[in-house]
Design a protein around this motif. Structure first.
Motif, PDB file in Angstrom:
ATOM      1  N   ASP A  13       9.727  11.922   5.738  1.00 48.90           N
ATOM      2  CA  ASP A  13       8.389  12.038   5.144  1.00 48.90           C
ATOM      3  C   ASP A  13       7.910  10.733   4.490  1.00 48.90           C
ATOM      4  OD1 ASP A  13      10.159  12.092   3.003  1.00 48.90           O
ATOM      5  OD2 ASP A  13       9.118  13.731   1.955  1.00 48.90           O
ATOM      6  N   ALA A  14       8.638   9.628   4.686  1.00 43.80           N
ATOM      7  CA  ALA A  14       8.220   8.341   4.131  1.00 43.80           C
ATOM      8  C   ALA A  14       6.910   7.898   4.778  1.00 43.80           C
ATOM      9  CB  ALA A  14       9.294   7.290   4.364  1.00 43.80           C
ATOM     10  N   VAL A  15       6.144   7.118   4.029  1.00 44.53           N
ATOM     11  CA  VAL A  15       4.850   6.650   4.523  1.00 44.53           C
ATOM     12  C   VAL A  15       4.870   5.133   4.672  1.00 44.53           C
ATOM     13  CG1 VAL A  15       3.578   8.593   3.538  1.00 44.53           C
ATOM     14  CG2 VAL A  15       3.853   6.498   2.193  1.00 44.53           C
ATOM     15  N   LYS A  16       3.932   4.654   5.450  1.00 44.25           N
ATOM     16  CA  LYS A  16       3.770   3.208   5.631  1.00 44.25           C
ATOM     17  C   LYS A  16       3.278   2.605   4.308  1.00 44.25           C
ATOM     18  CE  LYS A  16       1.376  -0.150   8.371  1.00 44.25           C
ATOM     19  NZ  LYS A  16       0.742  -0.544   9.562  1.00 44.25           N
ATOM     20  N   PRO A  17       3.830   1.458   3.904  1.00 41.43           N
ATOM     21  CA  PRO A  17       3.389   0.849   2.643  1.00 41.43           C
ATOM     22  C   PRO A  17       1.945   0.375   2.736  1.00 41.43           C
ATOM     23  CG  PRO A  17       4.801  -0.657   3.842  1.00 41.43           C
ATOM     24  CD  PRO A  17       4.820   0.637   4.600  1.00 41.43           C
ATOM     25  N   VAL A  18       1.265   0.408   1.601  1.00 43.01           N
ATOM     26  CA  VAL A  18      -0.125  -0.036   1.534  1.00 43.01           C
ATOM     27  C   VAL A  18      -0.231  -1.156   0.504  1.00 43.01           C
ATOM     28  CG1 VAL A  18      -2.494   0.644   1.006  1.00 43.01           C
ATOM     29  CG2 VAL A  18      -0.959   2.257   2.178  1.00 43.01           C
ATOM     30  N   ARG A  19      -0.715  -2.286   0.956  1.00 44.33           N
ATOM     31  CA  ARG A  19      -0.921  -3.432   0.064  1.00 44.33           C
ATOM     32  C   ARG A  19      -1.993  -3.067  -0.968  1.00 44.33           C
ATOM     33  NH1 ARG A  19      -0.410  -8.972   1.638  1.00 44.33           N
ATOM     34  NH2 ARG A  19      -1.369 -10.335   0.107  1.00 44.33           N
TER      35      ARG A  19
END
Length: 194
Positions: A13-19
């Motif tokens: 369930d991890a998400v893509k990092p957002v700057r």
């Protein structure tokens, strides 16, 4: 990330990092987060004096010159110093997320020796975020930014509140950092590592 230990594998369930929108622009030098930091601080005579720049997305590049004070075996960088350079580079990624986080786990691979007077070119990126957990990876190359990989690491950082540092740090340094009138420098002093 094949070969990564289970503790460093992001959950399903991890998400893509957002700057963060207020993160430094790509190419911008991040500067030291704390003058006394062994990794990036300018006030440490034998420190690494690591220089990190913001990259695209949630990535950074950094450089570290191995000096005689960083030796383990004669003429070669100490493995612990190389791990510190990787940890510092990975920890600097949190500034792009505008998150205060500490190293929870660091797994390093040493692929080739790094001689004294060699520039180590480091690249790091956040690969996933799951709640308070931040997963990232880094490589260190010699001979240029596209040279052979000498060291690499996978890491797990854990988001914390400033209280983590206030409750565990030495009182005089905590007070000095908290009393700094520069709000950005005050915030960055507590940004990485336990």
């Amino acid at each position: 990330m094949s070969g990564t230990s289970p503790g460093l594998q992001p959950p399903a369930d991890a998400v893509k990092p957002v700057r963060h929108p207020d993160a430094p622009a790509p190419g911008e030098l991040l500067g030291a987060h704390y003058g006394q930091c062994f990794g990036c601080g300018g006030d440490q005579p034998h420190g690494l004096h690591l220089q990190a720049r913001a990259g695209e997305g949630v990535s950074i590049s950094a450089e570290f010159l191995v000096r005689p004070a960083h030796q383990g075996a004669p003429g070669l960088a100490h493995g612990g110093v190389l791990a510190t350079a990787l940890d510092e580079t990975l920890g600097s990624l949190n500034w792009l997320l505008r998150t205060i986080a500490v190293t929870g786990r660091l797994e390093t691979d040493f692929r080739r020796p790094v001689p004294v007077d060699t520039m180590l070119y480091l690249e790091a990126e956040v690969t996933a975020v799951a709640g308070r957990k931040i997963y990232s990876t880094a490589t260190g190359r010699i001979g240029g930014p596209d040279g052979p990989v000498a060291v690499r690491a996978d890491a797990l950082f854990i988001e914390v509140k400033v209280d983590h540092f206030v409750n565990h740090g030495r009182e005089e340094e905590i007070r000095a950092a908290m009393d700094d009138p520069d709000q950005i420098r005050r915030t960055r002093a507590f940004e990485v590592n336990p």
